[in-house]
Design a protein around this motif. Structure first.
Motif, PDB file in Angstrom:
ATOM      1  N   ASN A  96       0.796  -1.223   0.000  1.00 40.79           N
ATOM      2  CA  ASN A  96       0.000   0.000   0.000  1.00 40.79           C
ATOM      3  C   ASN A  96       0.830   1.275   0.000  1.00 40.79           C
ATOM      4  N   LEU A  97       2.154   1.146   0.086  1.00 36.27           N
ATOM      5  CA  LEU A  97       2.992   2.343   0.145  1.00 36.27           C
ATOM      6  C   LEU A  97       2.872   3.225  -1.103  1.00 36.27           C
ATOM      7  N   PRO A  98       2.786   2.654  -2.312  1.00 37.29           N
ATOM      8  CA  PRO A  98       2.578   3.536  -3.475  1.00 37.29           C
ATOM      9  C   PRO A  98       1.295   4.359  -3.356  1.00 37.29           C
ATOM     10  N   LEU A  99       0.237   3.743  -2.832  1.00 39.94           N
ATOM     11  CA  LEU A  99      -1.008   4.475  -2.617  1.00 39.94           C
ATOM     12  C   LEU A  99      -0.800   5.578  -1.593  1.00 39.94           C
ATOM     13  N   ALA A 100      -0.091   5.288  -0.519  1.00 41.18           N
ATOM     14  CA  ALA A 100       0.168   6.290   0.516  1.00 41.18           C
ATOM     15  C   ALA A 100       0.891   7.497  -0.069  1.00 41.18           C
ATOM     16  N   LEU A 101       1.923   7.242  -0.848  1.00 36.28           N
ATOM     17  CA  LEU A 101       2.686   8.337  -1.442  1.00 36.28           C
ATOM     18  C   LEU A 101       1.814   9.147  -2.405  1.00 36.28           C
ATOM     19  N   ARG A 102       0.985   8.462  -3.169  1.00 35.02           N
ATOM     20  CA  ARG A 102       0.122   9.169  -4.111  1.00 35.02           C
ATOM     21  C   ARG A 102      -0.893  10.052  -3.390  1.00 35.02           C
ATOM     22  N   LEU A 103      -1.471   9.548  -2.314  1.00 30.67           N
ATOM     23  CA  LEU A 103      -2.484  10.323  -1.601  1.00 30.67           C
ATOM     24  C   LEU A 103      -1.885  11.543  -0.911  1.00 30.67           C
ATOM     25  N   VAL A 104      -0.723  11.373  -0.298  1.00 33.37           N
ATOM     26  CA  VAL A 104      -0.083  12.519   0.351  1.00 33.37           C
ATOM     27  C   VAL A 104       0.332  13.555  -0.698  1.00 33.37           C
ATOM     28  N   LYS A 127      14.948  14.649  -2.831  1.00 37.07           N
ATOM     29  CA  LYS A 127      15.148  13.330  -3.408  1.00 37.07           C
ATOM     30  C   LYS A 127      13.917  12.459  -3.156  1.00 37.07           C
ATOM     31  N   PRO A 128      13.485  11.689  -4.153  1.00 35.87           N
ATOM     32  CA  PRO A 128      12.323  10.818  -3.966  1.00 35.87           C
ATOM     33  C   PRO A 128      12.450   9.912  -2.757  1.00 35.87           C
ATOM     34  N   ALA A 129      13.653   9.411  -2.507  1.00 36.11           N
ATOM     35  CA  ALA A 129      13.841   8.523  -1.355  1.00 36.11           C
ATOM     36  C   ALA A 129      13.613   9.264  -0.051  1.00 36.11           C
ATOM     37  N   ASP A 130      14.024  10.538   0.008  1.00 32.89           N
ATOM     38  CA  ASP A 130      13.815  11.330   1.213  1.00 32.89           C
ATOM     39  C   ASP A 130      12.327  11.571   1.446  1.00 32.89           C
ATOM     40  N   PHE A 131      11.601  11.895   0.382  1.00 29.04           N
ATOM     41  CA  PHE A 131      10.161  12.114   0.473  1.00 29.04           C
ATOM     42  C   PHE A 131       9.470  10.847   0.960  1.00 29.04           C
ATOM     43  N   ALA A 132       9.799   9.717   0.357  1.00 29.84           N
ATOM     44  CA  ALA A 132       9.173   8.452   0.743  1.00 29.84           C
ATOM     45  C   ALA A 132       9.509   8.096   2.184  1.00 29.84           C
ATOM     46  N   LYS A 133      10.742   8.316   2.584  1.00 30.74           N
ATOM     47  CA  LYS A 133      11.162   7.987   3.951  1.00 30.74           C
ATOM     48  C   LYS A 133      10.395   8.815   4.966  1.00 30.74           C
ATOM     49  N   GLU A 134      10.195  10.102   4.681  1.00 31.25           N
ATOM     50  CA  GLU A 134       9.477  10.963   5.625  1.00 31.25           C
ATOM     51  C   GLU A 134       8.015  10.546   5.735  1.00 31.25           C
ATOM     52  N   VAL A 135       7.395  10.223   4.600  1.00 32.23           N
ATOM     53  CA  VAL A 135       5.995   9.806   4.622  1.00 32.23           C
ATOM     54  C   VAL A 135       5.841   8.505   5.395  1.00 32.23           C
ATOM     55  N   VAL A 136       6.692   7.526   5.115  1.00 31.44           N
ATOM     56  CA  VAL A 136       6.591   6.237   5.803  1.00 31.44           C
ATOM     57  C   VAL A 136       6.813   6.406   7.300  1.00 31.44           C
ATOM     58  N   GLY A 137       7.802   7.220   7.680  1.00 29.80           N
ATOM     59  CA  GLY A 137       8.065   7.439   9.097  1.00 29.80           C
ATOM     60  C   GLY A 137       6.885   8.085   9.808  1.00 29.80           C
ATOM     61  N   ALA A 138       6.250   9.064   9.156  1.00 29.19           N
ATOM     62  CA  ALA A 138       5.100   9.733   9.769  1.00 29.19           C
ATOM     63  C   ALA A 138       3.904   8.794   9.873  1.00 29.19           C
ATOM     64  N   LEU A 139       3.686   7.972   8.858  1.00 28.85           N
ATOM     65  CA  LEU A 139       2.586   7.005   8.915  1.00 28.85           C
ATOM     66  C   LEU A 139       2.806   6.007  10.045  1.00 28.85           C
ATOM     67  N   ALA A 140       4.046   5.567  10.227  1.00 32.75           N
ATOM     68  CA  ALA A 140       4.343   4.637  11.315  1.00 32.75           C
ATOM     69  C   ALA A 140       4.102   5.302  12.666  1.00 32.75           C
ATOM     70  N   GLN A 141       4.456   6.571  12.781  1.00 35.91           N
ATOM     71  CA  GLN A 141       4.200   7.324  14.018  1.00 35.91           C
ATOM     72  C   GLN A 141       2.714   7.400  14.290  1.00 35.91           C
ATOM     73  N   LEU A 142       1.935   7.658  13.266  1.00 35.35           N
ATOM     74  CA  LEU A 142       0.477   7.695  13.392  1.00 35.35           C
ATOM     75  C   LEU A 142      -0.064   6.324  13.822  1.00 35.35           C
ATOM     76  N   ARG A 143       0.467   5.290  13.194  1.00 31.67           N
ATOM     77  CA  ARG A 143      -0.040   3.939  13.450  1.00 31.67           C
ATOM     78  C   ARG A 143       0.173   3.531  14.896  1.00 31.67           C
ATOM     79  N   TYR A 144       1.360   3.805  15.415  1.00 30.87           N
ATOM     80  CA  TYR A 144       1.695   3.324  16.764  1.00 30.87           C
ATOM     81  C   TYR A 144       1.417   4.334  17.852  1.00 30.87           C
ATOM     82  N   GLY A 145       1.013   5.551  17.449  1.00 29.31           N
ATOM     83  CA  GLY A 145       0.558   6.537  18.426  1.00 29.31           C
ATOM     84  C   GLY A 145       1.632   7.068  19.334  1.00 29.31           C
ATOM     85  N   ARG A 146       2.861   7.181  18.801  1.00 31.27           N
ATOM     86  CA  ARG A 146       3.952   7.705  19.621  1.00 31.27           C
ATOM     87  C   ARG A 146       4.537   8.934  18.943  1.00 31.27           C
ATOM     88  N   ALA A 147       4.848   9.934  19.753  1.00 30.29           N
ATOM     89  CA  ALA A 147       5.471  11.148  19.198  1.00 30.29           C
ATOM     90  C   ALA A 147       6.926  10.895  18.935  1.00 30.29           C
TER      91      ALA A 147
END
Length: 218
Positions: A122-130, A198-218
């Motif tokens: 689902n990561l491609p979808l996540a990147l597209r939506l953001v 860089k695309p990798a930087d953008f993807a890394k930031e999105v994935v990290g923020a989604l993981a933070q949201l998922r686990y509910g930790r700042a």
């Protein structure tokens, strides 16, 4: 039907029914997550058969996840003022805050949404939506860039947007706004835009923020 009004089209029905299913999904996802069984249960609540649900939402929970993001985008845009009297810094701040406000009523569903989007498939979808969210806000802000700045601006704002959303739902609005104000200077720095993200930087930031949201930790 109102006299003189055109009859509803199949697309009208589909759009209205998708939103009705999404309404039900928002009630179910906090306990069931973004899953196919949840999608079918939400569809049943609005009177759809399994076959009808599959025709309307062939992607199942992926389609509903996209509908939620786009609903929040539309709500944010509807709440924003006329940008004409605002400086660009103010426009970006207003845009991000409006997007946070739009997602706030669906806090628990958004947490589960984030967990769903961190799954590898689902990561491609996540990147597209953001990216879509960032693009819609830049367009409201009046951005007309068509060169490489078009992409770097959107990548930069997308990272800020998803990180602010994660902070808003884990550490609170004050923390999110503090982070936003610190990052707005990046948006104002043309050299950052010119250098690009860089695309990798953008993807890394999105994935990290989604993981933070998922686990509910700042």
């Amino acid at each position: 039907m109102i006299d003189g009004a055109p009859p509803p089209t199949a697309q009208d029905w589909a759009d209205k029914t998708e939103q009705a299913v999404l309404d039900q999904a928002l009630l179910l996802t906090p306990s069931q997550g973004w899953t196919r069984p949840m999608t079918l249960a939400a569809a049943r609540r609005v009177g759809l058969s399994r076959g009808e649900a599959d025709l309307l939402l062939p992607g199942g929970p992926r389609d509903l996840a996209a509908l939620l993001s786009r609903r929040h985008d539309a709500a944010a845009l509807a709440a924003l003022p006329d940008p004409a009297g605002l400086k660009i810094r103010q426009r970006i701040r207003h845009a991000v805050v409006a997007r946070l406000e739009a997602a706030s009523p669906d806090r628990e569903a958004v947490r589960r949404w984030a967990g769903f989007l961190t799954l590898p498939l689902n990561l491609p979808l996540a990147l597209r939506l953001v990216w879509e969210s960032s693009d819609s806000l830049w367009r409201w802000a009046g951005d007309t860039a068509t060169d490489e700045n078009h992409y770097s601006k959107r990548a930069l704002l997308a990272g800020i947007l998803i990180s602010c959303l994660a902070l808003d739902m884990t550490a609170g609005r004050t923390a999110a706004l503090s982070y936003l104000d610190a990052r707005i200077q990046n948006v104002m720095d043309f050299e950052v835009w010119k250098a690009g993200i860089k695309p990798a930087d953008f993807a890394k930031e999105v994935v990290g923020a989604l993981a933070q949201l998922r686990y509910g930790r700042a």
